[in-house]
Design a protein around this motif. Structure first.
Motif, PDB file in Angstrom:
ATOM      1  N   ILE A  23       0.828  -1.198   0.000  1.00  0.00           N
ATOM      2  CA  ILE A  23       0.000   0.000   0.000  1.00  0.00           C
ATOM      3  C   ILE A  23       0.864   1.251   0.000  1.00  0.00           C
ATOM      4  CG2 ILE A  23      -1.701   1.266   1.364  1.00  0.00           C
ATOM      5  CD1 ILE A  23      -2.600  -1.456   2.423  1.00  0.00           C
ATOM      6  N   ARG A  24       1.990   1.175   0.721  1.00  0.00           N
ATOM      7  CA  ARG A  24       2.918   2.310   0.783  1.00  0.00           C
ATOM      8  C   ARG A  24       4.321   1.733   0.857  1.00  0.00           C
ATOM      9  NH1 ARG A  24       3.884   7.511  -0.275  1.00  0.00           N
ATOM     10  NH2 ARG A  24       4.928   8.684   1.361  1.00  0.00           N
ATOM     11  N   GLY A  25       5.154   2.085  -0.110  1.00  0.00           N
ATOM     12  CA  GLY A  25       6.492   1.484  -0.163  1.00  0.00           C
ATOM     13  C   GLY A  25       7.576   2.442   0.282  1.00  0.00           C
ATOM     14  N   GLY A  30       7.780   4.098   7.193  1.00  0.00           N
ATOM     15  CA  GLY A  30       7.741   2.640   7.095  1.00  0.00           C
ATOM     16  C   GLY A  30       6.930   2.244   5.883  1.00  0.00           C
ATOM     17  N   ALA A  31       6.997   0.965   5.523  1.00  0.00           N
ATOM     18  CA  ALA A  31       6.196   0.459   4.413  1.00  0.00           C
ATOM     19  C   ALA A  31       4.931  -0.166   4.980  1.00  0.00           C
ATOM     20  CB  ALA A  31       6.986  -0.589   3.646  1.00  0.00           C
ATOM     21  N   VAL A  32       3.831  -0.024   4.245  1.00  0.00           N
ATOM     22  CA  VAL A  32       2.549  -0.573   4.694  1.00  0.00           C
ATOM     23  C   VAL A  32       2.134  -1.698   3.742  1.00  0.00           C
ATOM     24  CG1 VAL A  32       0.141  -0.062   5.235  1.00  0.00           C
ATOM     25  CG2 VAL A  32       1.883   1.696   5.577  1.00  0.00           C
ATOM     26  N   VAL A  33       1.797  -2.835   4.325  1.00  0.00           N
ATOM     27  CA  VAL A  33       1.458  -4.017   3.543  1.00  0.00           C
ATOM     28  C   VAL A  33       0.175  -4.634   4.096  1.00  0.00           C
ATOM     29  CG1 VAL A  33       2.220  -6.353   2.975  1.00  0.00           C
ATOM     30  CG2 VAL A  33       3.891  -4.511   3.086  1.00  0.00           C
TER      31      VAL A  33
END
Lengths: 321, 321
Positions: A23-25, A30-33
């Motif tokens: 969702i956000r890299g 941070g990265a959102v998965v």
């Protein structure tokens, strides 16, 4: 290094594969998965200059690739498929932007092979030594995770592939021997690709009780497995798969204690022997090398006679998970 | 170091908190965790000797604690609660087993505060420099993740706490000034505890559009947020919260560019101003310092007059996620 933080992060962003799963890299705190319910495996494994490798024997591309491979190997060894990874690289001033790009290119190559996504991480200066530290998440795809603690009494012990290749490859590099016929050993050292095809067959036929990857050396790794399983093991040197050259050069110890092969060591109940044969008959290299018993530790036999174990393996500090 | 791998891992295992959430912890190729469906945040952040700290100014305990705090800060800044972490420490020969234990004790202390579980990681030798690299997973608990990319035109800009404390603390350590009245600044540098209580209030009242933690310095971090949000910002120096001593010693730049405060920088729509006031009235320190506009970058004003920005922040290589 001659490059600014912003330029470096932009450069790294190019190695991020676009994906609906993320969702956000790269580019935020941070990265959102989005993850579905299930059991996940977390691993983290580092390589440091002068300890795990020398730039004289390994280029950035190989280092990046190997840093991913050794983590994939740990994930597979637990019965999971790798999904995401993060990486921290510690960069001394002597390194160039090009070196760093090569490292990311090597990581990208390995990531593509296993369809894993880079989520980000950290890039940090170091005063002297280079390091690379990869953390990885995978999802359990087997009925139950493959622990080191599940070997049962009477189980047979097997390994995939050939042992000692990586350590032999390193010894060749140190001796400056890089003849064409020897390159496979050097390749095994530089790029220890996990034996994914045979792993998939083992999973498909639900063969194994306990599994781990051979990273520190057969004897020491098997000892760890036996300690966790509270069992003992006997193995037959005659059955340990190793390159013919090791025997010829009296370097059998590299197959027992060399480490870094990243083959899979596993145990299985005798009634799975036929299922295992069907896999080896397809051409997948698997060798049955011994048996789990009561007792403690690992005993080595050669032509039926017990043999003293001179060297167990590479005793670095090692993984803690 | 004077200790074997096995003894070290046994020592580290003692820092593992038992939990039903973890199916398999330290002692295998990887840790296995059952996770429910949802959005998760992944972060990874390292600290290296000579670059991020000197052992002369920070003890092992502080280093371990700070390595956890800075990752918790990144997780919170995304709108998530931290759950699990892994750690790699790179250990040069000069370090003792006791030093390493102190580092793990510091990590345990921070982990307890936020109810996070250590899943394992790696311990590796290094030739010269010490490093610690923590990766952490958290679960989004807010309606939507707090990205750097969500600041809207007309939003107000605010920060929690006081800025410049950490950089001032480090400058005091360098000058050898450790008088009692100054210890809070040194503590902020050594143990930058994320402002969790005020964060919880911000989440509860669903205040923020965009959020990040101030790690590299207010100006540079706000510039990153504006770049990701494709907006510009104006801030008023008069409203930037800083210790009185900074003004007295003409060190205002430490509040603008010092970094390492790990306070939260966030934007919010004007109609949330009242909800925000109810939080500050409870005694939580929040300062409104400016406004989001069209345009690009960050402009600084003092008593209504635009001021040139001399130094933006600490330009290390930085996070890539």
């Amino acid at each position: 290094m001659e490059i600014s933080e912003n330029a470096l992060i932009k450069g790294i962003k190019r190695f991020e594969a676009p994906s609906d799963r993320v969702i956000r890299g790269i580019g935020d705190d941070g990265a959102v998965v989005d993850m579905e319910q299930g059991s996940y495996v977390f691993v983290q494994d580092a390589m440091t200059e002068h300890i795990h490798f020398e730039f004289a024997f390994m280029e950035g591309y190989d280092i990046g690739r190997k840093a991913v491979y050794i983590n994939v190997s740990d994930i597979l060894a637990m019965g999971a498929l790798p999904l995401y990874f993060m990486v921290t690289i510690g960069i001394p001033a002597k390194m160039s932007y090009r070196d760093i790009q090569q490292i990311y290119k090597g990581m990208r190559r390995a990531a593509k092979e296993f369809d894993i996504l880079l989520l980000g991480g950290d890039t940090t200066e170091t005063k002297t030594d280079f390091f690379i530290d990869v953390s990885m998440v995978g999802k359990i795809v087997t009925r139950h995770y493959f622990g080191r603690n599940r070997a049962g009494k009477g189980d047979l012990i097997a390994v995939t592939g050939v042992l000692g290749e990586s350590a032999y490859g390193l010894s060749l590099l140190k001796e400056g021997r890089t003849d064409r016929g020897l390159m496979r050993f050097i390749r095994r050292y530089r790029a220890p690709q996990p034996p994914y095809a045979v792993w998939k067959e083992l999973v498909k036929h639900d063969i194994t009780t306990s599994m781990m990857d051979v990273s520190d050396g057969l004897i020491i790794d098997l000892e760890k497995m036996m300690a966790e399983s509270k069992k003992g093991a006997r193995i037959n040197l005659d059955q340990v798969p190793m390159p013919r050259l090791l025997k010829k050069e009296s370097k059998e110890s590299l197959a027992l204690a060399g480490g870094e092969d990243y083959q899979f060591l596993f145990t299985f109940p005798p009634h799975k022997r036929e299922a295992l044969s069907s896999i080896t008959e397809m051409g997948f290299p698997i060798s049955i090398i011994g048996k789990v018993d009561t007792g403690k530790g690992v005993r080595l036999f050669e032509k039926g006679k017990e043999k003293k174990i001179a060297q167990k393996g590479y005793e670095h500090f090692g993984d803690t998970a």
